[in-house]
Design a protein around this motif. Structure first.
Motif, PDB file in Angstrom:
ATOM      1  N   ILE A 185       0.696  -1.110  -0.100  1.00  0.00           N
ATOM      2  CA  ILE A 185      -0.060   0.022   0.026  1.00  0.00           C
ATOM      3  C   ILE A 185       0.847   1.135  -0.130  1.00  0.00           C
ATOM      4  CG2 ILE A 185      -1.670   1.324   1.358  1.00  0.00           C
ATOM      5  CD1 ILE A 185      -2.601  -1.102  -0.033  1.00  0.00           C
ATOM      6  N   ALA A 186       1.705   1.438   1.013  1.00  0.00           N
ATOM      7  CA  ALA A 186       2.343   2.720   1.078  1.00  0.00           C
ATOM      8  C   ALA A 186       4.037   2.397   1.613  1.00  0.00           C
ATOM      9  CB  ALA A 186       1.767   3.533   1.805  1.00  0.00           C
ATOM     10  N   VAL A 187       4.812   2.892   1.013  1.00  0.00           N
ATOM     11  CA  VAL A 187       6.400   2.622   1.404  1.00  0.00           C
ATOM     12  C   VAL A 187       6.884   4.065   1.440  1.00  0.00           C
ATOM     13  CG1 VAL A 187       6.576   0.530   0.483  1.00  0.00           C
ATOM     14  CG2 VAL A 187       7.278   2.174  -1.004  1.00  0.00           C
ATOM     15  N   SER A 188       7.907   4.197   2.228  1.00  0.00           N
ATOM     16  CA  SER A 188       8.440   5.484   2.386  1.00  0.00           C
ATOM     17  C   SER A 188       9.299   5.953   1.398  1.00  0.00           C
ATOM     18  CB  SER A 188       9.483   5.600   3.726  1.00  0.00           C
ATOM     19  OG  SER A 188      10.201   6.774   3.769  1.00  0.00           O
ATOM     20  N   PRO A 189       9.046   7.094   0.596  1.00  0.00           N
ATOM     21  CA  PRO A 189       9.663   7.689  -0.134  1.00  0.00           C
ATOM     22  C   PRO A 189      11.182   8.096   0.086  1.00  0.00           C
ATOM     23  CG  PRO A 189       8.211   9.374   0.407  1.00  0.00           C
ATOM     24  CD  PRO A 189       8.011   8.195   1.296  1.00  0.00           C
ATOM     25  N   ARG A 190      11.614   7.685   1.246  1.00  0.00           N
ATOM     26  CA  ARG A 190      12.837   8.188   1.785  1.00  0.00           C
ATOM     27  C   ARG A 190      14.113   7.635   0.977  1.00  0.00           C
ATOM     28  NH1 ARG A 190      11.074   5.379   6.237  1.00  0.00           N
ATOM     29  NH2 ARG A 190      12.294   3.826   6.942  1.00  0.00           N
ATOM     30  N   HIS A 191      13.958   6.424   0.675  1.00  0.00           N
ATOM     31  CA  HIS A 191      15.046   5.800  -0.024  1.00  0.00           C
ATOM     32  C   HIS A 191      14.566   4.911  -1.300  1.00  0.00           C
ATOM     33  CE1 HIS A 191      14.138   3.236   3.112  1.00  0.00           C
ATOM     34  NE2 HIS A 191      15.501   3.003   3.660  1.00  0.00           N
ATOM     35  N   LEU A 206       4.631  -7.383  12.786  1.00  0.00           N
ATOM     36  CA  LEU A 206       3.379  -6.499  12.659  1.00  0.00           C
ATOM     37  C   LEU A 206       3.551  -5.448  13.859  1.00  0.00           C
ATOM     38  CD1 LEU A 206       0.644  -9.064  11.689  1.00  0.00           C
ATOM     39  CD2 LEU A 206       2.036  -7.764  10.291  1.00  0.00           C
ATOM     40  N   LYS A 207       3.167  -4.177  13.369  1.00  0.00           N
ATOM     41  CA  LYS A 207       3.020  -3.078  14.220  1.00  0.00           C
ATOM     42  C   LYS A 207       1.650  -2.564  13.954  1.00  0.00           C
ATOM     43  CE  LYS A 207       7.308  -3.411  15.618  1.00  0.00           C
ATOM     44  NZ  LYS A 207       7.624  -3.667  16.860  1.00  0.00           N
ATOM     45  N   SER A 208       0.935  -2.368  15.137  1.00  0.00           N
ATOM     46  CA  SER A 208      -0.465  -1.767  15.062  1.00  0.00           C
ATOM     47  C   SER A 208      -0.310  -0.328  14.865  1.00  0.00           C
ATOM     48  CB  SER A 208      -0.875  -2.206  16.296  1.00  0.00           C
ATOM     49  OG  SER A 208      -2.512  -1.594  16.558  1.00  0.00           O
ATOM     50  N   VAL A 209      -1.052   0.156  13.794  1.00  0.00           N
ATOM     51  CA  VAL A 209      -1.138   1.464  13.562  1.00  0.00           C
ATOM     52  C   VAL A 209      -2.479   1.788  13.631  1.00  0.00           C
ATOM     53  CG1 VAL A 209       1.043   1.670  12.286  1.00  0.00           C
ATOM     54  CG2 VAL A 209      -0.952   1.319  11.000  1.00  0.00           C
ATOM     55  N   THR A 210      -2.815   3.082  13.694  1.00  0.00           N
ATOM     56  CA  THR A 210      -4.433   3.712  13.666  1.00  0.00           C
ATOM     57  C   THR A 210      -4.209   4.483  12.524  1.00  0.00           C
ATOM     58  OG1 THR A 210      -3.858   5.597  15.122  1.00  0.00           O
ATOM     59  CG2 THR A 210      -4.307   3.672  16.199  1.00  0.00           C
ATOM     60  N   ALA A 211      -5.411   4.971  12.088  1.00  0.00           N
ATOM     61  CA  ALA A 211      -5.663   5.917  10.900  1.00  0.00           C
ATOM     62  C   ALA A 211      -5.076   7.203  11.310  1.00  0.00           C
ATOM     63  CB  ALA A 211      -7.421   6.411  10.695  1.00  0.00           C
ATOM     64  N   ALA A 212      -5.029   7.556  12.484  1.00  0.00           N
ATOM     65  CA  ALA A 212      -4.211   8.991  12.968  1.00  0.00           C
ATOM     66  C   ALA A 212      -2.887   8.791  12.960  1.00  0.00           C
ATOM     67  CB  ALA A 212      -4.766   9.345  14.341  1.00  0.00           C
ATOM     68  N   ASN A 213      -2.146   7.711  13.116  1.00  0.00           N
ATOM     69  CA  ASN A 213      -0.670   7.610  13.287  1.00  0.00           C
ATOM     70  C   ASN A 213      -0.109   6.863  12.113  1.00  0.00           C
ATOM     71  OD1 ASN A 213      -0.645   4.823  13.875  1.00  0.00           O
ATOM     72  ND2 ASN A 213      -0.344   5.333  15.971  1.00  0.00           N
ATOM     73  N   ARG A 214      -0.709   6.207  11.215  1.00  0.00           N
ATOM     74  CA  ARG A 214       0.097   5.294  10.334  1.00  0.00           C
ATOM     75  C   ARG A 214       1.057   5.946   9.405  1.00  0.00           C
ATOM     76  NH1 ARG A 214      -5.711   4.153   7.253  1.00  0.00           N
ATOM     77  NH2 ARG A 214      -6.201   6.333   7.037  1.00  0.00           N
ATOM     78  N   ALA A 236       2.772   8.894   9.952  1.00  0.00           N
ATOM     79  CA  ALA A 236       3.816   9.175  10.880  1.00  0.00           C
ATOM     80  C   ALA A 236       4.561   8.009  11.135  1.00  0.00           C
ATOM     81  CB  ALA A 236       3.009   9.765  12.117  1.00  0.00           C
ATOM     82  N   ARG A 237       4.208   6.898  11.384  1.00  0.00           N
ATOM     83  CA  ARG A 237       4.854   5.727  11.870  1.00  0.00           C
ATOM     84  C   ARG A 237       5.787   5.556  10.571  1.00  0.00           C
ATOM     85  NH1 ARG A 237       3.578   6.452  16.542  1.00  0.00           N
ATOM     86  NH2 ARG A 237       2.244   4.990  17.589  1.00  0.00           N
ATOM     87  N   LEU A 238       5.456   5.606   9.388  1.00  0.00           N
ATOM     88  CA  LEU A 238       6.146   5.228   8.164  1.00  0.00           C
ATOM     89  C   LEU A 238       7.251   6.456   7.935  1.00  0.00           C
ATOM     90  CD1 LEU A 238       6.177   3.627   5.542  1.00  0.00           C
ATOM     91  CD2 LEU A 238       4.904   5.474   4.522  1.00  0.00           C
ATOM     92  N   GLU A 239       6.754   7.853   8.083  1.00  0.00           N
ATOM     93  CA  GLU A 239       7.775   8.780   7.878  1.00  0.00           C
ATOM     94  C   GLU A 239       9.011   8.739   9.017  1.00  0.00           C
ATOM     95  OE1 GLU A 239       6.315  12.902   6.586  1.00  0.00           O
ATOM     96  OE2 GLU A 239       4.656  12.147   8.121  1.00  0.00           O
ATOM     97  N   GLN A 240       8.602   8.260  10.282  1.00  0.00           N
ATOM     98  CA  GLN A 240       9.528   8.106  11.321  1.00  0.00           C
ATOM     99  C   GLN A 240      10.431   6.866  11.286  1.00  0.00           C
ATOM    100  OE1 GLN A 240       6.690   7.930  14.541  1.00  0.00           O
ATOM    101  NE2 GLN A 240       6.491  10.127  14.453  1.00  0.00           N
ATOM    102  N   VAL A 295       8.095   1.678  10.639  1.00  0.00           N
ATOM    103  CA  VAL A 295       7.750   0.467   9.820  1.00  0.00           C
ATOM    104  C   VAL A 295       8.331   0.643   8.519  1.00  0.00           C
ATOM    105  CG1 VAL A 295       5.327   0.210  11.115  1.00  0.00           C
ATOM    106  CG2 VAL A 295       5.464   1.718   9.132  1.00  0.00           C
ATOM    107  N   ASP A 296       8.463  -0.590   7.801  1.00  0.00           N
ATOM    108  CA  ASP A 296       8.895  -0.351   6.379  1.00  0.00           C
ATOM    109  C   ASP A 296       8.007  -0.118   5.482  1.00  0.00           C
ATOM    110  OD1 ASP A 296      11.541  -1.316   7.135  1.00  0.00           O
ATOM    111  OD2 ASP A 296      10.721  -3.398   7.638  1.00  0.00           O
ATOM    112  N   LEU A 297       6.639  -0.583   5.537  1.00  0.00           N
ATOM    113  CA  LEU A 297       5.637  -0.206   4.663  1.00  0.00           C
ATOM    114  C   LEU A 297       4.116  -0.334   5.429  1.00  0.00           C
ATOM    115  CD1 LEU A 297       4.042  -2.991   3.679  1.00  0.00           C
ATOM    116  CD2 LEU A 297       6.355  -3.560   3.112  1.00  0.00           C
TER     117      LEU A 297
END
Length: 141
Positions: A12-18, A74-82, A84-88, A91-93
Motif C-alpha cells: 500500500i505505502a512505502v516511505s519515499p525516503r530511499h 506486525l506493528k499496530s497503527v491507527t488511521a491517525a498515526n499510520r 507518521a509511523r512510516l515517516e519516522q 515501519v517499512d511499509l
C-alpha cells in the motif's frame, strides 16, 4: 508469484525516503520485514483471543515476508498515526486501509494497482423497479 509482481500488487505505502532496491536490501540484511497494519478494523486487522493481530492485511504482509524470505513483525497503527509511523521509520511499509490521495502521495509512495477498491452497491429483489440512483430519491432505504 514473482516477487516484483507480488510487491506491486500488495504494497500500500512505502516511505519515499530511499529507493525500493535499497529498502529491500535493508530488510533482507535485517532479516525482518516490519509492517504497519490496523488492529481495530474487523476482518482487515484485529487482535485475536491470543493477542495476535490477524486479518486480511496481516495475511498480505505475511505473503510479502515469505516472498522476501524474512521474518515478519506486525506493528499496530491507527488511521491517525499510520503515515507518521512510516515517516519516522518505525515501519517499512503500511498495509492499513489507506486511501490514495494527492496529499498522502506527498508522504508515501503508494503503489498501484491497489489491492482493494470499494464502492456503494444496492441489493434488492429483481422485481424492484430501481435501475438508477435517482429512482431512490424520496424513498426509504
Amino acid at each position: 508469484m514473482q516477487l516484483g509482481l507480488l510487491l506491486a500488487v500488495l504494497l500500500i505505502a512505502v516511505s519515499p525516503r530511499h529507493a525500493m532496491a535499497d529498502m529491500l536490501d535493508d530488510i533482507r540484511a535485517r532479516g525482518v520485514l516490519v509492517v504497519g497494519v490496523k488492529s481495530d478494523y474487523g476482518a482487515w486487522g484485529h487482535y485475536d483471543s491470543g493477542g495476535e493481530i490477524v486479518g486480511i492485511e496481516p495475511d498480505l504482509a505475511a505473503r510479502i515476508a515469505d516472498a522476501l524470505d524474512v521474518d515478519l513483525s506486525l506493528k499496530s497503527v491507527t488511521a491517525a498515526n499510520r503515515l507518521a509511523r512510516l515517516e519516522q521509520g518505525n515501519v517499512d511499509l503500511l498495509i492499513a486501509t489507506l486511501g490514495d490521495t494527492v496529499e498522502r502521495r506527498q508522504v508515501a509512495r503508494i503503489l498501484r494497482p491497489h489491492y482493494y477498491a470499494s464502492g456503494v452497491r444496492l441489493l434488492a429483489p429483481e422485481t424492484t423497479p430501481f435501475t438508477t440512483w435517482r429512482h431512490l430519491r424520496g424513498r426509504p432505504v
